[in-house]
Design an enzyme around this catalytic site. Structure first.
Site, PDB file in Angstrom:
ATOM      1  N   SER A 131      38.893 -39.775 -88.047  1.00 46.12           N
ATOM      2  CA  SER A 131      39.611 -40.809 -88.804  1.00 46.12           C
ATOM      3  C   SER A 131      41.021 -40.376 -89.165  1.00 46.12           C
ATOM      4  O   SER A 131      41.269 -39.210 -89.441  1.00 46.12           O
ATOM      5  CB  SER A 131      38.857 -41.143 -90.089  1.00 46.12           C
ATOM      6  OG  SER A 131      39.601 -42.098 -90.830  1.00 46.12           O
ATOM      7  N   LYS A 185      30.718 -41.722 -89.958  1.00 45.29           N
ATOM      8  CA  LYS A 185      31.984 -42.416 -89.640  1.00 45.29           C
ATOM      9  C   LYS A 185      31.814 -43.932 -89.761  1.00 45.29           C
ATOM     10  O   LYS A 185      32.715 -44.638 -90.213  1.00 45.29           O
ATOM     11  CB  LYS A 185      32.471 -42.032 -88.229  1.00 45.29           C
ATOM     12  CG  LYS A 185      33.761 -42.747 -87.802  1.00 45.29           C
ATOM     13  CD  LYS A 185      34.915 -42.479 -88.743  1.00 45.29           C
ATOM     14  CE  LYS A 185      36.291 -42.904 -88.292  1.00 45.29           C
ATOM     15  NZ  LYS A 185      36.517 -44.199 -87.737  1.00 45.29           N
ATOM     16  N   HIS A 188      32.029 -44.685 -93.333  1.00 42.79           N
ATOM     17  CA  HIS A 188      33.457 -44.562 -93.698  1.00 42.79           C
ATOM     18  C   HIS A 188      34.176 -45.882 -93.401  1.00 42.79           C
ATOM     19  O   HIS A 188      34.924 -46.409 -94.221  1.00 42.79           O
ATOM     20  CB  HIS A 188      34.088 -43.404 -92.906  1.00 42.79           C
ATOM     21  CG  HIS A 188      35.588 -43.385 -92.922  1.00 42.79           C
ATOM     22  ND1 HIS A 188      36.350 -44.259 -92.163  1.00 42.79           N
ATOM     23  CD2 HIS A 188      36.478 -42.639 -93.630  1.00 42.79           C
ATOM     24  CE1 HIS A 188      37.635 -44.030 -92.398  1.00 42.79           C
ATOM     25  NE2 HIS A 188      37.734 -43.052 -93.277  1.00 42.79           N
ATOM     26  N   ASN A 189      33.913 -46.423 -92.223  1.00 45.61           N
ATOM     27  CA  ASN A 189      34.603 -47.653 -91.837  1.00 45.61           C
ATOM     28  C   ASN A 189      34.131 -48.854 -92.658  1.00 45.61           C
ATOM     29  O   ASN A 189      34.931 -49.732 -92.988  1.00 45.61           O
ATOM     30  CB  ASN A 189      34.414 -47.926 -90.342  1.00 45.61           C
ATOM     31  CG  ASN A 189      35.322 -47.053 -89.498  1.00 45.61           C
ATOM     32  OD1 ASN A 189      35.712 -45.962 -89.916  1.00 45.61           O
ATOM     33  ND2 ASN A 189      35.665 -47.504 -88.310  1.00 45.61           N
ATOM     34  N   GLU A 192      35.940 -48.622 -95.712  1.00 42.36           N
ATOM     35  CA  GLU A 192      37.333 -48.985 -95.377  1.00 42.36           C
ATOM     36  C   GLU A 192      37.502 -50.518 -95.408  1.00 42.36           C
ATOM     37  O   GLU A 192      38.443 -51.039 -96.008  1.00 42.36           O
ATOM     38  CB  GLU A 192      37.662 -48.425 -93.996  1.00 42.36           C
ATOM     39  CG  GLU A 192      38.960 -48.871 -93.361  1.00 42.36           C
ATOM     40  CD  GLU A 192      39.099 -48.326 -91.919  1.00 42.36           C
ATOM     41  OE1 GLU A 192      39.014 -47.112 -91.717  1.00 42.36           O
ATOM     42  OE2 GLU A 192      39.273 -49.157 -90.989  1.00 42.36           O
TER      43      GLU A 192
HETATM   44  C1  6PG Z   1      39.936 -44.676 -88.788  1.00 37.47           C
HETATM   45  C2  6PG Z   1      39.708 -46.157 -88.563  1.00 37.47           C
HETATM   46  C3  6PG Z   1      39.564 -46.508 -87.119  1.00 37.47           C
HETATM   47  C4  6PG Z   1      39.274 -47.996 -86.867  1.00 37.47           C
HETATM   48  C5  6PG Z   1      40.347 -48.916 -87.309  1.00 37.47           C
HETATM   49  C6  6PG Z   1      40.198 -50.354 -86.824  1.00 37.47           C
HETATM   50  O1  6PG Z   1      39.108 -44.122 -89.498  1.00 37.47           O
HETATM   51  O2  6PG Z   1      40.909 -44.111 -88.295  1.00 37.47           O
HETATM   52  O3  6PG Z   1      38.536 -46.547 -89.201  1.00 37.47           O
HETATM   53  O4  6PG Z   1      38.503 -45.750 -86.605  1.00 37.47           O
HETATM   54  O5  6PG Z   1      39.100 -48.169 -85.524  1.00 37.47           O
HETATM   55  O6  6PG Z   1      40.421 -48.911 -88.687  1.00 37.47           O
HETATM   56  O7  6PG Z   1      39.009 -50.943 -87.211  1.00 37.47           O
HETATM   57  P1  6PG Z   1      38.831 -52.533 -87.138  1.00 37.47           P
HETATM   58  O8  6PG Z   1      39.518 -52.982 -85.875  1.00 37.47           O
HETATM   59  O9  6PG Z   1      37.368 -52.795 -87.066  1.00 37.47           O
HETATM   60  O10 6PG Z   1      39.489 -53.069 -88.352  1.00 37.47           O
END
Ligand code: 6PG
Length: 470
Positions: A131, A185, A188-189, A192
């Protein structure tokens, strides 16, 4: 290619791969890249200064033969079929003891299948979430590896050197077996998605109800970032709001179409939370809001059909204070939901995760890095069997200090017709999670009434059924 042997190999020289391999080379490892595109190969060799330290090729066999044993090969390619194809292309040239690492956002059950398949051939396979975007890959990402514990020792020096550092501590650690890294991960997302949704709602409320312009908003986010809300997402938001439109007048943010795309990791988090039976409503809502955002035409049509209440008059300075507190409260709740899911998954999938370690490696490099993660890692260090951070007294204190503002901000939004789905879901999750008695007794009664589904009692052991209203 020369006869030199390289320490580390990387497949996929797109932006992430190109940056990550240069990051590894910066730390005195010799590296070799592989890509089907000759231009990307040339670009990496040039970026490496045409030295012996950085090389690249389009030939799989040459690539594998140039790596010293046990070979350490990382894939940074889009998740899905391309990962299977890359593994199949490499496999005939691999030897027992070699290590393959998938650094993409692969779905965790795909990683389990790939790991089992390669294990039979004596090759260790790692799913390692990376990430931090392109900049993180170049300067230091947070890395979330899962796979064979012993084999991790071979990749540890490379990962610890390349990872972001929090007060000197590398933001990487072995997390668990098989797909543990990809699962961490994914969560994490999911978090996010939740945090991004919450920030967008506060931005909307401050604009529509508080009447703040982009400069005011940028200043507010900038100030918040100097305090307890310090986080990567708040920091970049302050910068985004200041960015001028290079194709016309005004600020770029105002020209961007309000339809948010998604690659699927947030949706996977929600889908798997349902399978595990763990409530993560703020993350679910963040996914739903991206879906609602995609319904632009219908939204515009409906906007013309329905009246909207006038924004409630408020004091700007007071609203800013309330908004910061509401955001802090809902950030805690979002981390609580995602981490609760992670704890349950750790039990269900036998990952045996160390939650304090997970929170520690999220403190720098990754997208959800935030000052709050230091508090969260301490909460797990103090109580390793903590199942929900809302049950940690130091975090409960922070919640107690800010929840009142969350209630006020949401009430203002409701009265003013501003959608605050993420903030309200965090508040309502909290109200439900902290209710010793919920009205779900009535649902049990209804289920028994129409379907003889039975119920339990609070005053007597056993399973009961009633012939209702007969
Ligand atoms: C990271 C992000 C990355 C992710 C983007 C786009 O940790 O660097 O999570 O892995 O691909 O944030 O995600 P979306 O296209 O689903 O918004």
């Amino acid at each position: 290619m020369s006869k030199q042997m390289y320490d580390f190999g990387l497949v996929g020289l797109g932006v992430m791969g190109h940056n990550f391999i240069l990051n590894v080379a910066d730390h005195n490892f010799t590296v070799c890249g592989l890509d089907v595109d000759q231009k990307k190969v040339d670009s990496l060799i040039a970026a490496g200064g045409n030295t012996e330290k950085v090389n690249a090729t389009t030939e799989v066999e040459t690539f594998v033969a140039s790596l010293s044993a046990p070979r350490k090969i990382m894939l940074l390619i889009p998740a899905g079929k391309l990962v299977d194809r890359a593994i199949q292309n490499l496999q005939p040239y691999l030897e027992k003891g070699d290590i393959v690492i998938d650094g993409g956002n692969s779905y965790f059950t795909d990683t389990d299948l790939r790991e089992a398949w390669l294990r039979e051939k004596g090759v260790s396979f790692f799913g390692a979430g990376v990430s931090g975007g392109a900049e993180g890959a170049r300067r230091g990402p947070s890395i979330m590896p899962g796979g064979n514990r012993e084999a991790y020792e071979y990749i540890r020096p490379v990962f610890e050197a390349a990872a972001a550092k929090f007060k000197g501590e590398p933001c990487v650690t072995w997390l668990g077996p098989r797909s543990a890294g990809n699962y961490v991960k994914m969560i994490h997302n999911g978090i996010e998605y939740g945090l991004m949704q919450l920030i967008s709602e506060v931005y909307d409320l401050l604009k529509k109800v508080g009447g703040l312009n982009n400069d005011d908003l940028s200043e507010a986010f900038g100030q918040w970032n100097n305090g307890r809300m310090q986080s990567f997402l708040i920091e970049i938001t302050a910068g985004i709001l200041r960015q001028s439109d290079d194709r016309g007048e005004g600020r770029l943010v105002d020209k961007i179409l309000d339809k948010a795309k998604q690659k699927g990791t947030g949706k996977w988090t929600s889908q798997n939370a349902m399978d595990l039976g763990i409530p993560i409503p703020t993350i679910d809502v963040a996914v739903s809001m991206r879906e609602i955002s995609a319904l632009k035409e219908m939204r515009v049509q409906a906007d013309e059909m329905y009246d909207r209440p006038k924004p409630v008059a408020t004091d700007q300075a007071n609203l800013l204070t309330l908004a910061e507190e509401a955001l802090y409260f809902s950030f805690i709740v979002t981390y609580a939901q995602g981490l609760h899911q992670l704890i349950e998954a750790s039990d269900s999938y036998d990952y045996e995760l160390d939650l304090a370690a997970v929170a520690r490696i999220w403190r720098a490099g990754c997208i959800i890095r935030a000052a709050l993660l230091d508090d969260i890692s301490k909460a797990f260090e103090e109580k390793p069997d903590l199942r929900n951070i809302l049950l940690s007294p130091p975090l409960a204190k922070k919640v107690g200090e800010t929840i009142g503002s969350a209630r006020e901000v949401i009430a203002l939004g409701v009265k003013s017709g501003v959608p605050l789905a993420g903030l309200s879901s965090a508040l309502n999750y909290f109200h439900a999670f902290t209710s010793g008695r919920l009205p779900l007794n009535l649902i049990q009664a209804q289920r028994d009434h129409f379907g003889a589904h039975t119920y339990e009692r609070i005053d007597e052991e056993g399973i009961f059924h009633t012939e209702w209203n007969k």
